[in-house]
Scaffold this motif. Structure first.
Motif, PDB file in Angstrom:
ATOM      1  N   ARG A  28       0.840  -1.207   0.000  1.00 35.98           N
ATOM      2  CA  ARG A  28       0.000   0.000   0.000  1.00 35.98           C
ATOM      3  C   ARG A  28       0.871   1.252   0.000  1.00 35.98           C
ATOM      4  O   ARG A  28       0.552   2.251  -0.639  1.00 35.98           O
ATOM      5  N   LEU A  29       1.959   1.198   0.787  1.00 38.31           N
ATOM      6  CA  LEU A  29       2.959   2.271   0.795  1.00 38.31           C
ATOM      7  C   LEU A  29       4.328   1.620   0.639  1.00 38.31           C
ATOM      8  O   LEU A  29       4.674   0.702   1.383  1.00 38.31           O
ATOM      9  N   TRP A  41       5.589   5.723  -0.776  1.00 40.30           N
ATOM     10  CA  TRP A  41       5.084   5.944  -2.133  1.00 40.30           C
ATOM     11  C   TRP A  41       3.831   5.106  -2.356  1.00 40.30           C
ATOM     12  O   TRP A  41       3.803   3.905  -2.084  1.00 40.30           O
ATOM     13  N   LEU A  42       2.803   5.744  -2.870  1.00 43.90           N
ATOM     14  CA  LEU A  42       1.545   5.083  -3.171  1.00 43.90           C
ATOM     15  C   LEU A  42       1.591   4.449  -4.562  1.00 43.90           C
ATOM     16  O   LEU A  42       2.392   4.860  -5.414  1.00 43.90           O
ATOM     17  N   ALA A  94       2.726  10.329  -2.711  1.00 45.06           N
ATOM     18  CA  ALA A  94       3.388   9.732  -1.550  1.00 45.06           C
ATOM     19  C   ALA A  94       2.905  10.436  -0.293  1.00 45.06           C
ATOM     20  O   ALA A  94       2.376  11.551  -0.347  1.00 45.06           O
ATOM     21  N   LEU A  95       3.097   9.786   0.844  1.00 47.69           N
ATOM     22  CA  LEU A  95       2.832  10.378   2.150  1.00 47.69           C
ATOM     23  C   LEU A  95       4.139  10.532   2.892  1.00 47.69           C
ATOM     24  O   LEU A  95       4.965   9.611   2.916  1.00 47.69           O
ATOM     25  N   MET A 122      -3.738   3.005  10.014  1.00 49.05           N
ATOM     26  CA  MET A 122      -3.379   3.586   8.726  1.00 49.05           C
ATOM     27  C   MET A 122      -3.703   2.611   7.590  1.00 49.05           C
ATOM     28  O   MET A 122      -4.241   3.018   6.550  1.00 49.05           O
ATOM     29  N   ARG A 123      -3.421   1.329   7.792  1.00 49.20           N
ATOM     30  CA  ARG A 123      -3.756   0.323   6.774  1.00 49.20           C
ATOM     31  C   ARG A 123      -5.258   0.306   6.497  1.00 49.20           C
ATOM     32  O   ARG A 123      -5.688   0.318   5.340  1.00 49.20           O
ATOM     33  N   ASP A 124      -6.054   0.286   7.561  1.00 47.33           N
ATOM     34  CA  ASP A 124      -7.512   0.242   7.393  1.00 47.33           C
ATOM     35  C   ASP A 124      -8.029   1.501   6.704  1.00 47.33           C
ATOM     36  O   ASP A 124      -8.973   1.439   5.897  1.00 47.33           O
ATOM     37  N   ALA A 125      -7.437   2.653   7.033  1.00 47.65           N
ATOM     38  CA  ALA A 125      -7.866   3.904   6.405  1.00 47.65           C
ATOM     39  C   ALA A 125      -7.558   3.907   4.914  1.00 47.65           C
ATOM     40  O   ALA A 125      -8.370   4.366   4.100  1.00 47.65           O
TER      41      ALA A 125
END
Length: 494
Positions: free
Chosen positions: A405-406, A420-421, A456-457, A476-479
């Protein structure tokens, strides 16, 4: 016409005073109107007479009322018949009457900027957040207390606009011994943080409309600061070797300034290569330009010694080095510094004296003791070890909880990491989702002036203890999954 609210937190005398004043300003009490006696007001409002007398005396001293010997108290005769429109409490409550204030050009630019400058509420993975839980509070308090005992009448003035000399000596010694960048204490100006140093440099070295190079993506608040000061911000491309100096020369060879973060660029985390450092210096020397070097969190390098500054190889005196204690200690300390070419010291000293007079002398005393007694270097060493441990825990958990995911690359230095997304995922949307889940991050798109090929975050790993990372990582994963990023990811992997 007056009312006392016994449930209000506003003192009763203040309520009555404000109501009488408002009635006069609104024209409900005309000039020359006779006021009820203090005894009558006290009885009708349930107040003590001394309280009412205090209110009437205060309004008389302000010019709203006048006392006539043996005849009572009246609304003053010199209150104009035509009063400006008055809306009680509007200014205090920040109410907008619909009009637009006439601002300077700088003020208009600043008002139009969308960036939120409010202090970020502490949440998990807040970028640039030091380990507050590991700060040596007891030692710091002792340094502060020792400063208090040593202070005297001589320390109660404004202080040297260049800064407390013992602190400048400590900084010069630290830079020489631990950063390989020797300087004289006389070259140092103490400022209230790095942004104050950037402001001084822009005001002294450039005129409104002059160009300044700034990488894109680059620091948002710095960009807005220079734009607000009237400079022409020139976007310069950046790659894995840092600022592309050739691109800056193509776009604006006659720029007056260049803003560089050679040790660790924010937000990308890259290091400016030696050939480009030399090219940047050659450009500045040939064009009579100046380089503002922001030594952004360079103390936290996890393999080998901190990288040397550009200033350390500047033989022409074109570099202004900016350091700060906000990342190394804590942001609220508000102490930074400039290391200047000798030819600029006089002008910077004078402007610093005009704009800020001096940074808190008490804080400078305490900080000088903290450095001089060896606590600063010890703290940095401990934080490097702690941040390396927290970084390792963060990336291990990210691989487990976030999968693809990232996508992270563990940095060799600094306090933050870019996740990075997958292509096609909007980082602002994901940022909003994880923030609703109580996770603080910054979308990379906010740092760029043009569309990015991949979002990216930016996340901070230094402010969260390793044993408290798992739960916010799962949130964060669930969001991310709740915003459809998992669907896009499945499509990409298939």
């Amino acid at each position: 016409m007056f009312f006392i609210d016994r449930m209000s937190s506003t003192p009763v005398y203040r309520q009555l005073e404000d109501q009488i004043r408002s009635a006069i300003l609104k024209g409900d009490l005309k000039h020359g109107t006779r006021m009820a006696s203090s005894r009558t007001l006290a009885r009708e409002l349930g107040l003590s007479r001394p309280t009412v007398v205090q209110v009437l005396d205060a309004l008389q001293s302000e010019g709203y009322l006048e006392a006539r010997q043996g005849d009572g108290t009246y609304v003053a005769h010199d209150i104009p018949k035509a009063l400006p429109a008055f809306y009680p409490g509007a200014a205090k409550q920040g109410k907008d009457d619909g009009g637009k204030p006439h601002l300077s050009r700088m003020g208009s630019l600043l008002q139009a900027m969308p960036v939120d400058l409010d202090a970020a509420r502490y949440t998990a993975f807040l970028p640039n957040s030091p380990a507050f839980d590991a700060f040596p509070h007891d030692i710091w308090r002792k340094c502060w207390a020792n400063r208090g005992r040593g202070g005297g009448i001589a320390d109660m003035g404004y202080g040297d606009p260049a800064g407390y000399l013992p602190l400048r000596r400590c900084i010069a010694q630290y830079l020489g011994l631990h950063r390989g960048d020797a300087c004289d204490p006389g070259q140092i100006i103490i400022t209230s943080g790095a942004h104050a140093a950037f402001s001084l440099a822009a005001l002294i070295l450039a005129d409104p409309g002059d160009g300044i190079w700034l990488e894109s993506p680059g620091p948002v608040t710095v960009r807005n600061l220079f734009k607000g000061l009237g400079l022409n911000v020139i976007d310069v491309a950046s790659d894995s070797d840092g600022m592309m100096v050739a691109d800056g020369m193509d776009r604006a060879p006659d720029a007056r300034l260049a803003f560089a973060m050679p040790s660790r660029q924010h937000p990308l985390g890259t290091t400016l290569s030696l050939p480009r450092r030399l090219a940047l210096l050659a450009w500045a020397q040939s064009r009579d330009a100046w380089i503002i070097e922001d030594d952004y969190d360079s103390e936290f390098r996890y393999a080998g010694r901190p990288l040397p500054s550009i200033r350390s190889i500047d033989s022409a005196g074109r570099v202004l080095y900016v350091g700060t204690f906000s990342k190394a200690l804590y942001p609220a300390i508000r102490v930074g510094y400039l290391v200047l070419p000798p030819s600029l010291v006089g002008a910077f000293r004078r402007l610093s004296g005009l704009v800020a007079r001096s940074v808190s002398l008490e804080m400078q005393h305490a900080l000088a003791q903290f450095i001089d007694n060896g606590h600063f270097v010890t703290h940095l060493r401990r934080m490097r070890e702690l941040y390396a441990e927290r970084g390792a825990a963060f990336f291990d958990l990210a691989r487990i909880e976030l999968g693809e995911r990232l996508e992270f690359n563990a940095p060799a230095s600094g306090m933050n990491a870019l996740g990075w997304l997958p292509p096609g995922i909007d980082d602002r949307t994901i940022h909003a989702a994880v923030e609703r889940a109580g996770i603080k991050s910054y979308p990379l798109s906010d740092y760029a002036t043009a569309a990015l090929g991949r979002g990216a975050l930016l996340l901070g790993f230094t402010g969260v203890p390793a044993n408290r990372m798992a739960e916010p990582m799962r949130r964060m994963r669930d969001a991310i999954d709740g915003n459809g990023a998992d669907i896009a990811l499945d499509q990409r992997l298939s």
